[in-house]
Design a protein around this motif. Structure first.
Motif, PDB file in Angstrom:
ATOM      1  N   ARG A  52       0.832  -1.201   0.000  1.00  0.00           N
ATOM      2  CA  ARG A  52       0.000   0.000   0.000  1.00  0.00           C
ATOM      3  C   ARG A  52       0.867   1.252   0.000  1.00  0.00           C
ATOM      4  O   ARG A  52       0.617   2.207  -0.732  1.00  0.00           O
ATOM      5  CB  ARG A  52      -0.934   0.003   1.213  1.00  0.00           C
ATOM      6  CG  ARG A  52      -1.877   1.202   1.242  1.00  0.00           C
ATOM      7  CD  ARG A  52      -2.698   1.251   2.513  1.00  0.00           C
ATOM      8  NE  ARG A  52      -1.908   1.420   3.703  1.00  0.00           N
ATOM      9  CZ  ARG A  52      -1.471   2.600   4.166  1.00  0.00           C
ATOM     10  NH1 ARG A  52      -1.750   3.707   3.511  1.00  0.00           N
ATOM     11  NH2 ARG A  52      -0.761   2.663   5.261  1.00  0.00           N
ATOM     12  N   THR A  53       1.909   1.253   0.819  1.00  0.00           N
ATOM     13  CA  THR A  53       2.810   2.398   0.903  1.00  0.00           C
ATOM     14  C   THR A  53       3.490   2.647  -0.447  1.00  0.00           C
ATOM     15  O   THR A  53       3.603   3.787  -0.902  1.00  0.00           O
ATOM     16  CB  THR A  53       3.868   2.164   1.996  1.00  0.00           C
ATOM     17  OG1 THR A  53       3.200   1.953   3.238  1.00  0.00           O
ATOM     18  CG2 THR A  53       4.790   3.355   2.128  1.00  0.00           C
ATOM     19  N   THR A  54       3.916   1.561  -1.085  1.00  0.00           N
ATOM     20  CA  THR A  54       4.560   1.681  -2.400  1.00  0.00           C
ATOM     21  C   THR A  54       3.593   2.281  -3.418  1.00  0.00           C
ATOM     22  O   THR A  54       3.969   3.170  -4.196  1.00  0.00           O
ATOM     23  CB  THR A  54       5.035   0.293  -2.884  1.00  0.00           C
ATOM     24  OG1 THR A  54       5.939  -0.248  -1.919  1.00  0.00           O
ATOM     25  CG2 THR A  54       5.719   0.384  -4.223  1.00  0.00           C
ATOM     26  N   GLU A  56       0.960   4.167  -2.789  1.00  0.00           N
ATOM     27  CA  GLU A  56       0.710   5.574  -2.438  1.00  0.00           C
ATOM     28  C   GLU A  56       1.844   6.465  -2.932  1.00  0.00           C
ATOM     29  O   GLU A  56       1.602   7.554  -3.465  1.00  0.00           O
ATOM     30  CB  GLU A  56       0.549   5.722  -0.923  1.00  0.00           C
ATOM     31  CG  GLU A  56      -0.785   5.252  -0.391  1.00  0.00           C
ATOM     32  CD  GLU A  56      -0.883   5.385   1.118  1.00  0.00           C
ATOM     33  OE1 GLU A  56       0.145   5.604   1.795  1.00  0.00           O
ATOM     34  OE2 GLU A  56      -2.004   5.265   1.621  1.00  0.00           O
ATOM     35  N   GLU A  57       3.081   6.001  -2.734  1.00  0.00           N
ATOM     36  CA  GLU A  57       4.227   6.799  -3.192  1.00  0.00           C
ATOM     37  C   GLU A  57       4.215   6.950  -4.710  1.00  0.00           C
ATOM     38  O   GLU A  57       4.500   8.031  -5.236  1.00  0.00           O
ATOM     39  CB  GLU A  57       5.531   6.155  -2.729  1.00  0.00           C
ATOM     40  CG  GLU A  57       5.753   6.265  -1.231  1.00  0.00           C
ATOM     41  CD  GLU A  57       6.957   5.462  -0.750  1.00  0.00           C
ATOM     42  OE1 GLU A  57       7.598   4.772  -1.569  1.00  0.00           O
ATOM     43  OE2 GLU A  57       7.238   5.525   0.448  1.00  0.00           O
ATOM     44  N   LYS A  58       3.871   5.888  -5.413  1.00  0.00           N
ATOM     45  CA  LYS A  58       3.800   5.944  -6.877  1.00  0.00           C
ATOM     46  C   LYS A  58       2.726   6.938  -7.314  1.00  0.00           C
ATOM     47  O   LYS A  58       2.947   7.746  -8.236  1.00  0.00           O
ATOM     48  CB  LYS A  58       3.485   4.550  -7.419  1.00  0.00           C
ATOM     49  CG  LYS A  58       3.424   4.471  -8.919  1.00  0.00           C
ATOM     50  CD  LYS A  58       3.119   3.053  -9.377  1.00  0.00           C
ATOM     51  CE  LYS A  58       2.933   2.996 -10.870  1.00  0.00           C
ATOM     52  NZ  LYS A  58       2.575   1.644 -11.323  1.00  0.00           N
ATOM     53  N   LYS A  60       1.559   9.507  -5.578  1.00  0.00           N
ATOM     54  CA  LYS A  60       2.005  10.862  -5.255  1.00  0.00           C
ATOM     55  C   LYS A  60       2.964  11.381  -6.321  1.00  0.00           C
ATOM     56  O   LYS A  60       2.896  12.539  -6.732  1.00  0.00           O
ATOM     57  CB  LYS A  60       2.689  10.892  -3.883  1.00  0.00           C
ATOM     58  CG  LYS A  60       1.736  10.813  -2.726  1.00  0.00           C
ATOM     59  CD  LYS A  60       2.472  10.834  -1.399  1.00  0.00           C
ATOM     60  CE  LYS A  60       1.534  10.659  -0.234  1.00  0.00           C
ATOM     61  NZ  LYS A  60       2.248  10.635   1.052  1.00  0.00           N
ATOM     62  N   LYS A  61       3.850  10.506  -6.787  1.00  0.00           N
ATOM     63  CA  LYS A  61       4.806  10.896  -7.831  1.00  0.00           C
ATOM     64  C   LYS A  61       4.063  11.230  -9.122  1.00  0.00           C
ATOM     65  O   LYS A  61       4.354  12.242  -9.775  1.00  0.00           O
ATOM     66  CB  LYS A  61       5.800   9.761  -8.066  1.00  0.00           C
ATOM     67  CG  LYS A  61       6.862  10.084  -9.083  1.00  0.00           C
ATOM     68  CD  LYS A  61       7.837   8.932  -9.248  1.00  0.00           C
ATOM     69  CE  LYS A  61       8.836   9.260 -10.342  1.00  0.00           C
ATOM     70  NZ  LYS A  61       9.737   8.143 -10.614  1.00  0.00           N
TER      71      LYS A  61
END
Length: 77
Positions: A52-54, A56-58, A60-61
């Motif tokens: 999930r964190t990965t 979310e970061e993708k 956001k980018k």
């Protein structure tokens, strides 16, 4: 005659002890199984949290890149 009944009583007591031992072993085995299940669940939760964190970061980018493209387009107008 007392010998037969004493032997029967001793056999019943032995069966009772064996049943208690078996019940204790089953309970211990059940607790170990439950611990293994909880450990597996925690592992899966950790894996999903990392995924999930990965994601979310993708996202956001991607959002930041989209905002930059829109700003660039607005600057050209």
């Amino acid at each position: 005659m007392w010998i037969g009944s004493d032997m029967a009583l001793a056999r019943v007591e032995m069966e009772k002890r064996m049943c208690l031992i078996k019940a204790w072993e089953d309970r211990e085995s059940g607790e170990q199984t439950m611990s293994a299940i909880v450990a597996w669940q925690n592992s899966k939760k950790g894996d999903l949290e990392a995924e999930r964190t990965t994601i979310e970061e993708k996202l956001k980018k991607q959002k930041a890149e989209y905002i930059e493209r829109m700003k660039s387009k607005l600057a050209l107008i």
